[in-house]
Design an enzyme around this catalytic site. Structure first.
Site, short mmCIF file in Angstrom:
data_model
loop_
_atom_site.label_atom_id
_atom_site.label_comp_id
_atom_site.label_asym_id
_atom_site.label_seq_id
_atom_site.Cartn_x
_atom_site.Cartn_y
_atom_site.Cartn_z
N GLY A 169 -47.01 59.12 -39.34
CA GLY A 169 -45.77 59.37 -38.60
C GLY A 169 -45.65 58.47 -37.39
N ASP A 170 -46.72 58.38 -36.62
CA ASP A 170 -46.74 57.49 -35.46
C ASP A 170 -46.50 56.05 -35.86
OD1 ASP A 170 -47.31 59.35 -33.33
OD2 ASP A 170 -49.35 59.49 -34.08
#
Length: 398
Positions: A169-170
């Site tokens: 996600g990051d």
């Protein structure tokens, strides 16, 4: 140490990187990989936690901070804020991944910084974006993966939703932030105007969700975890061998026919249960079982050699060891050795993608010392002398 501005498609551009951990700094890594001069800012009394992260040794920092110039600067005091503004005046991008509102609290919002540099592109990465009712909430990559729909689909249906083993996600938010920065740069080249790039983790995950939303809005179908298979697309799965699982993807009619030839079962290609895409999908489990019965009595290399002979897509499920030993990796220099004062066997992934005219390059690993480039940045770029630098250090500003 070679100046990162000496190579790559982004040479001549300067990025001020604020924030920490992954969602912002990975965007900075991508830009530094391709030649931007990225100046990484850390608080004098609070190092980026990435300096300590890694399995068995702190080996993530050398990757995520590669090619960056590291300085210290206290953004919580006016003197530090003023120094940042001086840097902004001479920069193209400011990258941050603080909780929304933090930069404004310090008097460093885009409204203020764009007065100093109207062409500034401010790259903002956060969990939920800069606007909306949840924007001020703390947001980590895992939460964004859940909100964006990825965690619901990760893992086996018999288990709770899984993490895929990476901070995806990051990294997705950082990648979209980099894309947005380059789009904004194109606009600036045409108009001279800077702008804000607002990259939210959950939206970056959502962007990867294929047709999940229209499947629900049009038909009411909600995708669920399916483990290693692609539902109704067969055969495409992990299959056992004597020495580990391998992947085989033979779902196209012609490819499936070649797989049947490799298995010495050509009649399967004409079997009504498997004759076309639809019927193979309807009989997916029994087809997977049939293929698994064939692969499990062979070694992985034996199966893969047959798959190559019959032009059927297949491959091992790689670990880092496999990557280091693979001839394709070696031929394309996908993994390279990087000099480091502490780690004598520091190998890492090379720059991607490869550009034929302006390739990126790794000039150095993440600097081990905080403030390693204070002298260069504050002295050469801002023109501060030793007396001024000493006073700033004594006051805790740098």
């Amino acid at each position: 140490m070679t100046d990162s501005a000496a190579f790559g498609a982004l040479k001549g551009l300067r990025v001020i990187e604020l924030g920490q951990l992954i969602a912002g700094p990975f965007c900075g890594q991508l830009m530094a990989d391709h030649g931007a001069e990225v100046i990484k800012v850390e608080a004098p009394d609070r190092e980026d936690p990435m300096r300590k992260w890694g399995q068995n040794a702190p080996l993530w920092w050398p990757v995520v901070a590669r090619n960056k110039k590291c300085i210290t600067l206290n953004l919580r005091v006016k003197e530090g804020q003023d120094l940042l503004k001086e840097l902004v005046r001479k920069s193209d991008f400011l990258l941050e991944n603080f909780r929304p509102g933090t930069m404004e609290k310090w008097g460093l919002g885009y409204d203020e910084l764009s007065k100093i540099n109207p062409g500034l592109i401010m790259i903002r990465v956060s969990g939920y974006g800069q606007t909306g009712p949840e924007s001020s909430k703390a947001g980590y990559g895992s939460i964004g993966e859940a909100m964006g729909g990825m965690r619901n689909l990760a893992g086996d249906p018999s288990t709770p939703p899984s993490r895929i083993g990476l901070s995806i996600g990051d990294s997705l938010a950082a990648t979209y932030a980099c894309l947005g920065a380059l789009l904004a740069l194109r606009h600036r080249d045409q108009t001279g105007e800077g702008q804000v790039v607002d990259s939210a983790i959950y939206e970056s995950v959502l962007a990867m969700m294929e047709s999940v939303v229209p499947e629900y809005s049009q038909t009411g179908f909600i995708r669920q975890r399916t483990g290693s298979i692609l539902p109704k697309v067969a055969p495409s799965n992990a299959y056992p061998t004597k020495d580990g699982d391998i992947l085989i993807g033979a779902n196209q009619d012609s490819v499936f026919g070649r797989l049947c030839e490799a298995m010495s079962r050509p009649e399967l290609a004409q079997d009504p249960r498997y004759v076309d895409h639809y019927n193979r999908g309807e009989n997916q489990q029994e087809l997977d079982d049939l293929i698994a019965d064939w692969t499990r009595d062979k070694t992985a290399d034996e199966v893969l050699d047959l798959m190559e002979k019959y032009a059927v897509p297949a491959g091992k499920i790689f670990t880092a060891k496999d990557m280091m030993e693979n001839e394709q990796y070696k031929a394309r220099e996908a993994i390279v050795k990087v000099d480091h004062p502490e780690f004598d066997k520091l190998y890492m992934q090379n720059v991607a993608p490869k550009l034929s005219k302006t390739p990126g390059h790794i000039n150095w690993a993440g600097p081990t010392e905080m403030g390693a480039h204070n002298q260069e940045v504050y002295g050469s770029i801002l023109g501060k002398d030793q007396c001024e630098l000493g006073a700033l250090k004594e006051a805790g500003v740098i």
